[in-house]
Design an enzyme around this catalytic site. Sequence first.
Site, PDB file in Angstrom:
ATOM      1  N   ASP A  76       0.332 -10.502   5.785  1.00 18.55           N
ATOM      2  CA  ASP A  76      -0.161  -9.719   4.652  1.00 18.55           C
ATOM      3  C   ASP A  76      -1.164  -8.655   5.080  1.00 18.55           C
ATOM      4  O   ASP A  76      -1.620  -8.631   6.224  1.00 18.55           O
ATOM      5  CB  ASP A  76      -0.791 -10.648   3.584  1.00 18.55           C
ATOM      6  CG  ASP A  76      -1.602 -11.804   4.184  1.00 18.55           C
ATOM      7  OD1 ASP A  76      -2.023 -11.703   5.352  1.00 18.55           O
ATOM      8  OD2 ASP A  76      -1.814 -12.797   3.479  1.00 18.55           O
ATOM      9  N   ASN A 145      -7.076 -22.361  -3.465  1.00 12.31           N
ATOM     10  CA  ASN A 145      -6.276 -22.525  -4.687  1.00 12.31           C
ATOM     11  C   ASN A 145      -4.810 -22.814  -4.361  1.00 12.31           C
ATOM     12  O   ASN A 145      -3.960 -22.736  -5.235  1.00 12.31           O
ATOM     13  CB  ASN A 145      -6.390 -21.269  -5.557  1.00 12.31           C
ATOM     14  CG  ASN A 145      -5.874 -20.017  -4.851  1.00 12.31           C
ATOM     15  OD1 ASN A 145      -5.376 -20.087  -3.720  1.00 12.31           O
ATOM     16  ND2 ASN A 145      -5.971 -18.873  -5.517  1.00 12.31           N
ATOM     17  N   HIS A 147      -2.937 -21.088  -2.236  1.00 15.39           N
ATOM     18  CA  HIS A 147      -2.098 -19.952  -1.852  1.00 15.39           C
ATOM     19  C   HIS A 147      -1.698 -20.034  -0.379  1.00 15.39           C
ATOM     20  O   HIS A 147      -2.410 -20.593   0.449  1.00 15.39           O
ATOM     21  CB  HIS A 147      -2.736 -18.598  -2.223  1.00 15.39           C
ATOM     22  CG  HIS A 147      -3.883 -18.132  -1.384  1.00 15.39           C
ATOM     23  ND1 HIS A 147      -4.904 -17.348  -1.891  1.00 15.39           N
ATOM     24  CD2 HIS A 147      -4.198 -18.300  -0.067  1.00 15.39           C
ATOM     25  CE1 HIS A 147      -5.755 -17.076  -0.921  1.00 15.39           C
ATOM     26  NE2 HIS A 147      -5.363 -17.640   0.197  1.00 15.39           N
ATOM     27  N   GLU A 152      -0.333 -16.194  -4.676  1.00 11.67           N
ATOM     28  CA  GLU A 152      -1.296 -16.913  -5.496  1.00 11.67           C
ATOM     29  C   GLU A 152      -0.561 -17.890  -6.427  1.00 11.67           C
ATOM     30  O   GLU A 152       0.666 -17.809  -6.567  1.00 11.67           O
ATOM     31  CB  GLU A 152      -2.109 -15.903  -6.320  1.00 11.67           C
ATOM     32  CG  GLU A 152      -2.899 -14.885  -5.474  1.00 11.67           C
ATOM     33  CD  GLU A 152      -4.201 -15.448  -4.888  1.00 11.67           C
ATOM     34  OE1 GLU A 152      -4.282 -16.663  -4.603  1.00 11.67           O
ATOM     35  OE2 GLU A 152      -5.143 -14.656  -4.707  1.00 11.67           O
TER      36      GLU A 152
HETATM   37  C1  F6R Z   1      -4.203 -14.829   5.793  1.00  5.68           C
HETATM   38  C2  F6R Z   1      -3.649 -15.374   4.546  1.00  5.68           C
HETATM   39  C3  F6R Z   1      -4.386 -16.341   3.686  1.00  5.68           C
HETATM   40  C4  F6R Z   1      -5.323 -17.278   4.418  1.00  5.68           C
HETATM   41  C5  F6R Z   1      -6.053 -18.183   3.438  1.00  5.68           C
HETATM   42  C6  F6R Z   1      -7.077 -19.055   4.121  1.00  5.68           C
HETATM   43  O1  F6R Z   1      -3.291 -13.956   6.414  1.00  5.68           O
HETATM   44  O2  F6R Z   1      -2.590 -15.007   4.221  1.00  5.68           O
HETATM   45  O3  F6R Z   1      -3.455 -17.105   2.963  1.00  5.68           O
HETATM   46  O4  F6R Z   1      -4.607 -18.043   5.337  1.00  5.68           O
HETATM   47  O5  F6R Z   1      -6.688 -17.422   2.457  1.00  5.68           O
HETATM   48  O6  F6R Z   1      -8.102 -18.237   4.590  1.00  5.68           O
HETATM   49  P1  F6R Z   1      -9.251 -18.773   5.552  1.00  5.68           P
HETATM   50  O7  F6R Z   1      -8.570 -19.131   6.829  1.00  5.68           O
HETATM   51  O8  F6R Z   1     -10.189 -17.621   5.735  1.00  5.68           O
HETATM   52  O9  F6R Z   1      -9.845 -19.949   4.876  1.00  5.68           O
END
Ligand code: F6R
Length: 253
Positions: A76, A145, A147, A152
Amino acid sequence: MIQTVQINGIETIVKADGEQASHAVADLIAAQVHRKADSVLGLATGGTPVQTYRRLIEMNRSGAVDFSGVTSFNLDEYIGLGGDHPQSFRVFMNEQLFDHINIDPARTFVPDGCAADVAAHCAKYESMIESAGGIDLQLLGLGHNGHIAFNEPGSPRDSRTRQVDLTPETIEKNARFFDSIDEVPCHAITMGIATILDARQIVLLATGAGKADAVAKMLEGPVDESHPASLLRNHDHVTVVLDQDAAGGLRLD
Ligand code: F6R
């Protein structure tokens, strides 16, 4: 508690701490590259994979893994941030991994957050993944959450790479990477759930007590779009790697 268990068909490895969990994930990625030198890796940003990337850099420097044949696709990117913006996922990947290993930079792909025609760019990203032969191993983190990538809660299971709105919760969590919350973009380009499920192998890393509830719902709650990570249970080759804290909410029964 260091163990490997099957939870609802998902191989779940629990390590003593975040460092060991991160190293286990680096080993899985290195094993994939050993099996297939021209592997296509799907990569993630965020805090979670940083130690894994550090370990892969060490392994590359010591000659334990060779990335010269590898192609990568990131999950992403924020809409509105160009590839030279310090908070873009492109800069994150360059700084945390690509600049320090022998991967060909021309074969590292991150969605373009400044694409003039976002829908066309997303369709092209999908076709580039397909032309590369599909993703052999997709690395994922986990949102509080539920995701995965920026899919989301409520994201359709047949979704593909597209523009999405970020939830207020995700914007708030990601504000730690910016000077202020007002600078966090509200929209992103993300691979879809179906794009992720097309990967031949998926490795999800989650560390820290803050992820325990999301981990428990992913592995032991209903398989439902309201918790996108639970949809990984529809895939037949997923490995979840946790530290003890992130495993703390599991019933393990
Ligand atoms: C990152 C992504 C997100 C993260 C998630 C966890 O490319 O797509 O889904 O993997 O938000 O983020 P952290 O690792 O910062 O807790």
